[in-house]
Design a protein around this motif. Structure first.
Motif, PDB file in Angstrom:
ATOM      1  N   ASP A  98       0.854  -1.188   0.000  1.00  0.00           N
ATOM      2  CA  ASP A  98       0.000   0.000   0.000  1.00  0.00           C
ATOM      3  C   ASP A  98       0.886   1.234   0.000  1.00  0.00           C
ATOM      4  O   ASP A  98       2.099   1.150   0.235  1.00  0.00           O
ATOM      5  CB  ASP A  98      -0.900  -0.006   1.241  1.00  0.00           C
ATOM      6  CG  ASP A  98      -2.122   0.903   1.118  1.00  0.00           C
ATOM      7  OD1 ASP A  98      -2.308   1.542   0.058  1.00  0.00           O
ATOM      8  OD2 ASP A  98      -2.895   0.973   2.092  1.00  0.00           O
ATOM      9  N   TRP A 100       0.661   5.238   1.619  1.00  0.00           N
ATOM     10  CA  TRP A 100      -0.022   6.261   2.406  1.00  0.00           C
ATOM     11  C   TRP A 100       0.609   7.589   2.009  1.00  0.00           C
ATOM     12  O   TRP A 100       1.792   7.821   2.263  1.00  0.00           O
ATOM     13  CB  TRP A 100       0.146   6.027   3.896  1.00  0.00           C
ATOM     14  CG  TRP A 100      -0.494   4.760   4.400  1.00  0.00           C
ATOM     15  CD1 TRP A 100      -1.295   3.888   3.714  1.00  0.00           C
ATOM     16  CD2 TRP A 100      -0.381   4.229   5.722  1.00  0.00           C
ATOM     17  NE1 TRP A 100      -1.676   2.858   4.515  1.00  0.00           N
ATOM     18  CE2 TRP A 100      -1.132   3.032   5.757  1.00  0.00           C
ATOM     19  CE3 TRP A 100       0.287   4.644   6.865  1.00  0.00           C
ATOM     20  CZ2 TRP A 100      -1.233   2.249   6.908  1.00  0.00           C
ATOM     21  CZ3 TRP A 100       0.193   3.869   8.006  1.00  0.00           C
ATOM     22  CH2 TRP A 100      -0.575   2.688   8.031  1.00  0.00           C
ATOM     23  N   THR A 108      -7.958   8.505   8.782  1.00  0.00           N
ATOM     24  CA  THR A 108      -7.687   7.585   7.678  1.00  0.00           C
ATOM     25  C   THR A 108      -6.504   6.686   8.015  1.00  0.00           C
ATOM     26  O   THR A 108      -6.543   5.474   7.783  1.00  0.00           O
ATOM     27  CB  THR A 108      -7.406   8.374   6.375  1.00  0.00           C
ATOM     28  OG1 THR A 108      -8.526   9.217   6.109  1.00  0.00           O
ATOM     29  CG2 THR A 108      -7.167   7.449   5.205  1.00  0.00           C
ATOM     30  N   ARG A 112      -6.609   2.576   8.237  1.00  0.00           N
ATOM     31  CA  ARG A 112      -5.747   1.748   7.396  1.00  0.00           C
ATOM     32  C   ARG A 112      -4.776   0.922   8.224  1.00  0.00           C
ATOM     33  O   ARG A 112      -4.506  -0.233   7.915  1.00  0.00           O
ATOM     34  CB  ARG A 112      -5.023   2.634   6.390  1.00  0.00           C
ATOM     35  CG  ARG A 112      -6.020   3.230   5.374  1.00  0.00           C
ATOM     36  CD  ARG A 112      -5.380   4.249   4.500  1.00  0.00           C
ATOM     37  NE  ARG A 112      -4.909   3.622   3.265  1.00  0.00           N
ATOM     38  CZ  ARG A 112      -4.368   4.316   2.273  1.00  0.00           C
ATOM     39  NH1 ARG A 112      -4.231   5.624   2.358  1.00  0.00           N
ATOM     40  NH2 ARG A 112      -3.986   3.691   1.196  1.00  0.00           N
ATOM     41  N   ARG A 115      -6.602  -2.075   9.663  1.00  0.00           N
ATOM     42  CA  ARG A 115      -6.840  -3.114   8.641  1.00  0.00           C
ATOM     43  C   ARG A 115      -5.594  -3.948   8.399  1.00  0.00           C
ATOM     44  O   ARG A 115      -5.671  -5.172   8.254  1.00  0.00           O
ATOM     45  CB  ARG A 115      -7.322  -2.487   7.336  1.00  0.00           C
ATOM     46  CG  ARG A 115      -8.806  -2.282   7.262  1.00  0.00           C
ATOM     47  CD  ARG A 115      -9.187  -1.884   5.870  1.00  0.00           C
ATOM     48  NE  ARG A 115      -8.449  -0.683   5.512  1.00  0.00           N
ATOM     49  CZ  ARG A 115      -8.978   0.408   4.994  1.00  0.00           C
ATOM     50  NH1 ARG A 115     -10.228   0.451   4.690  1.00  0.00           N
ATOM     51  NH2 ARG A 115      -8.244   1.462   4.735  1.00  0.00           N
TER      52      ARG A 115
END
Length: 118
Positions: A98, A100, A108, A112, A115
């Protein structure tokens, strides 16, 4: 046993922000390295659950650092996230799971983070 997150970031304000965010997740230990060299030294003694890597480090690019980290025994499958101000950066061709983008928004970021750690 508490989970460890290794954050590689050279900018003190970004480190302070991430440390403040991690205070909201007391079950996680945030370990900070300020460059690729200190990150690799930390790699010798840590087994983190997550890697957060800035891309523009003083001694290397974050993608290069991640390639080196993937050579550490047991580190191939640790989730790695690029934390960057490079708006155009895409993780294709890397082992980042991912990206960021900075500036980080705390709600946010927490969502994240939860998760990825879950």
């Amino acid at each position: 046993m508490r989970e460890v997150v290794l954050y590689v970031e050279d900018h003190p304000v970004n480190v302070l922000l991430m440390q403040t965010v991690f205070e909201l997740r007391p079950e996680l230990d945030l370990v900070v390295a300020i460059d690729g060299t200190s990150a690799m030294v930390a790699a010798a003694r840590l087994r983190p659950s997550l890697l957060l890597l800035d891309l523009r480090l003083p001694d290397c690019h974050g993608t290069e650092l991640l390639e080196r980290m993937r050579q550490v025994p047991g580190w191939r499958d640790i989730p790695a996230i690029a934390v960057t101000a490079e708006a155009e950066f895409m993780p294709a061709g890397t082992t980042f799971c991912d990206v960021w983008h900075k500036p980080l928004r705390v709600p946010t970021l927490l969502s994240r983070l939860d998760r990825v750690i879950a």
